[in-house]
Design an enzyme around this catalytic site. Structure first.
Site, PDB file in Angstrom:
ATOM      1  CE  LYS A 176      14.310   1.385   4.051  1.00  0.00           C
ATOM      2  NZ  LYS A 176      14.733   0.652   5.267  1.00  0.00           N
ATOM      3  CB  SER A 189      18.332   1.855   5.893  1.00  0.00           C
ATOM      4  OG  SER A 189      17.326   0.894   6.106  1.00  0.00           O
ATOM      5  CB  SER A 203      16.472  -0.091   8.924  1.00  0.00           C
ATOM      6  OG  SER A 203      17.818  -0.014   8.580  1.00  0.00           O
TER       7      SER A 203
HETATM    8  N1  GLN Z   1      22.240  -0.314  10.222  1.00  0.00           N
HETATM    9  C1  GLN Z   1      22.133  -1.713  10.034  1.00  0.00           C
HETATM   10  C2  GLN Z   1      22.930  -2.126   8.836  1.00  0.00           C
HETATM   11  O1  GLN Z   1      23.532  -1.299   8.263  1.00  0.00           O
HETATM   12  C3  GLN Z   1      20.689  -2.117   9.895  1.00  0.00           C
HETATM   13  C4  GLN Z   1      20.131  -1.812   8.558  1.00  0.00           C
HETATM   14  C5  GLN Z   1      18.703  -2.259   8.420  1.00  0.00           C
HETATM   15  O2  GLN Z   1      18.024  -2.575   9.397  1.00  0.00           O
HETATM   16  N2  GLN Z   1      18.257  -2.325   7.187  1.00  0.00           N
HETATM   17  O3  GLN Z   1      22.949  -3.257   8.470  1.00  0.00           O
END
Ligand code: GLN
Length: 478
Positions: free
Chosen positions: A79, A154, A178
């Protein structure tokens, strides 16, 4: 033989037995990326020259019988928040578009030392804030099962990359879901480790009391192999635990007989997609057939998890984002003359709307007049959520839930509705607040062919247990 269709575990076995060279494996993945990533957009940057060099080096080690680890010669992606000296690390943000870190993140140091071949850096919501990769400055990642749908987020790039057979495995980050949600949307396996199990040094942070790093791969066994290499204490990350790292592969053979698995009633909510529910019920039946005892449990404070997270996470985000000021990081915009305008223009031009929104919410929640009402209160509720899990784990060995109330949604569907997007993580956020571990495993598909996943949660530092439960389900699912 269809090389890219094999699991990481199978590829490792074929490389180590001399049946396949690392170069042949690497070329097969490169061919897929070149043919199909223009449709999917999993990669922000590829590193094919480096990958070929690393693969050839692995092949020489095989010839010389000096293999470095069980992951030697295996092509993976990272990532694009994991710092690499070999390639830009952008966090999918314009502000870091040309940033090449002067150091490697610990997780990449470990994988490199294990002989892993780097194919490139994969897409994410900007600074990992989002649930669909739609906030990436470099375009959305599409779901390989249906390109009208999001890959999730994400870590949409890593999950799509594994699902599209662009790499044998990937490293994602999970702050509120994410890793688990995109793995579920893309039909692959994703492990969110316990807070402190894997070093975060050198990985661009989002919310420091929640961030974790973990593997995404085809199977639980693949994730166990990757975790074995990246887990453990790191003197450079004081939040890592000194708890010994167990042998995760050895833990995979255990029967579920005698195990108690909890089903939290708060997760079977109105509005959950009927196909998700049916598939989830079929998985519960598999666990029972394998000898596990299922019990209903209550995690009473679940309803407060999303609002609590959206105070704590933005508060920590606003602190972490302050370093992107145009001086230490970020390109200096033309025409700026004084400190204020450097800050303002750098951030105005370099950051997207979702990141700005979170900086504003976080700054507000931490401000002198509101700190007690919001931030301190949220920390107290976080403790209650953690206590719910502590109590449940006195009675059960693990908990099983759906990962998400729906399969992958349409690109654009939630994009302009932040609250709807925030609710995407309703089932993944509580475990993040509690610091425990969770794994997302594919359990079936909707009639439209979209993957559906289950989440297995375990007490902190029981990755071996939840990996095994996911492995047993994967062995027995039809
Ligand atoms: N979707 C969640 C957020 O927007 C989690 C994002 C993540 O785990 N990086 O914060």
């Amino acid at each position: 033989m269809n090389i890219t269709n094999l699991t990481l575990t199978e590829l490792a076995a074929k490389f180590q037995s001399g049946e396949l060279t690392s170069r042949a494996i690497t070329e097969a993945f490169i061919k897929n990326i070149e043919a199909h990533d223009s449709d999917i957009n999993a990669f922000v940057n590829t590193t094919f020259d480096l990958a070929r060099e690393m693969a050839d080096a692995a092949d020489s080690r095989y010839q010389n019988k000096t293999l470095l680890s069980p992951l030697d010669g295996i092509p993976m992606d990272l990532k694009d928040v994991v710092s690499t000296q070999e390639a830009p690390t952008t966090a999918s943000s314009k502000i870091l578009e040309n940033y090449i870190p002067p150091f490697d993140a610990t997780v990449w140091q470990k994988l490199k030392a294990a002989g892993v071949v780097l194919l490139g850096k994969t897409n994410t919501d900007e600074f990992t804030m989002g649930a669909s990769t739609e906030t990436s400055a470099f375009g959305v990642t599409k779901n390989p099962h249906n390109t009208q749908k999001v890959a999730g987020g994400s870590s949409g790039g890593p999950a799509a990359s594994v699902a599209a057979e662009f790499s044998a495995g990937s490293i994602g980050t999970d702050t509120g879901g994410s890793i688990r949600q995109p793995a579920s949307f893309c039909g692959v396996t994703g492990l969110k480790v316990s807070y402190g199990r894997v070093s975060r040094w050198g990985t661009i942070p989002m919310a420091s009391s929640l961030d974790t790093i973990g593997p995404i791969a085809k199977t639980a066994q693949d994730c166990a192999l990757i975790l074995q290499t990246i887990a453990g204490q790191d003197p450079k990350d004081s939040t890592t635990s000194d708890k010994p790292v167990p042998d995760y592969l050895a833990g995979l053979g255990k029967s579920l007989a005698g195990m108690t698995i909890g089903i939290p009633k708060e997760y079977i909510v109105d509005g959950i997609d009927p196909e998700v529910l049916n598939t989830f019920n079929a998985t519960k039946a598999i666990c029972e057939e394998l000898g596990a005892k299922l019990v209903d449990i209550s995690l009473a404070n679940t309803k407060y998890a999303v609002p609590t997270y959206y105070i704590i996470a933005p508060a920590e985000i606003s602190a972490n984002m302050s370093r992107f000021d145009g001086i230490r990081f970020g390109t200096l915009p033309d025409g700026t003359t004084d400190l204020q305008s450097i800050y303002k223009e750098t951030r105005t031009q370099g950051l997207g709307d979702e990141v700005k929104r979170r900086i504003l919410i976080g700054g507000y929640a931490l401000s002198a007049g509101y700190y007690d009402a919001f931030y301190r209160k949220a920390q107290k509720v976080r403790t209650l959520i953690k206590q719910d899990f502590d109590t449940a784990f006195l009675e059960v060995d693990a908990i099983i839930t759906p990962v998400s109330p729906t399969p992958a949604f349409d690109i654009g569907e939630n994009k302009d509705d932040p609250l709807k997007m925030y609710l995407e993580d309703i089932f993944t956020i509580p475990a993040s607040l509690a610091g425990i571990c969770g794994i997302s495993t594919p359990i079936g598909k909707s009639k439209d062919g979209l993957p559906i996943g289950a989440q297995i949660l375990g007490p902190a530092f029981t990755e071996d247990r939840i990996l095994n439960i996911a492995h047993q389900i994967q062995l027995n699912i039809t």
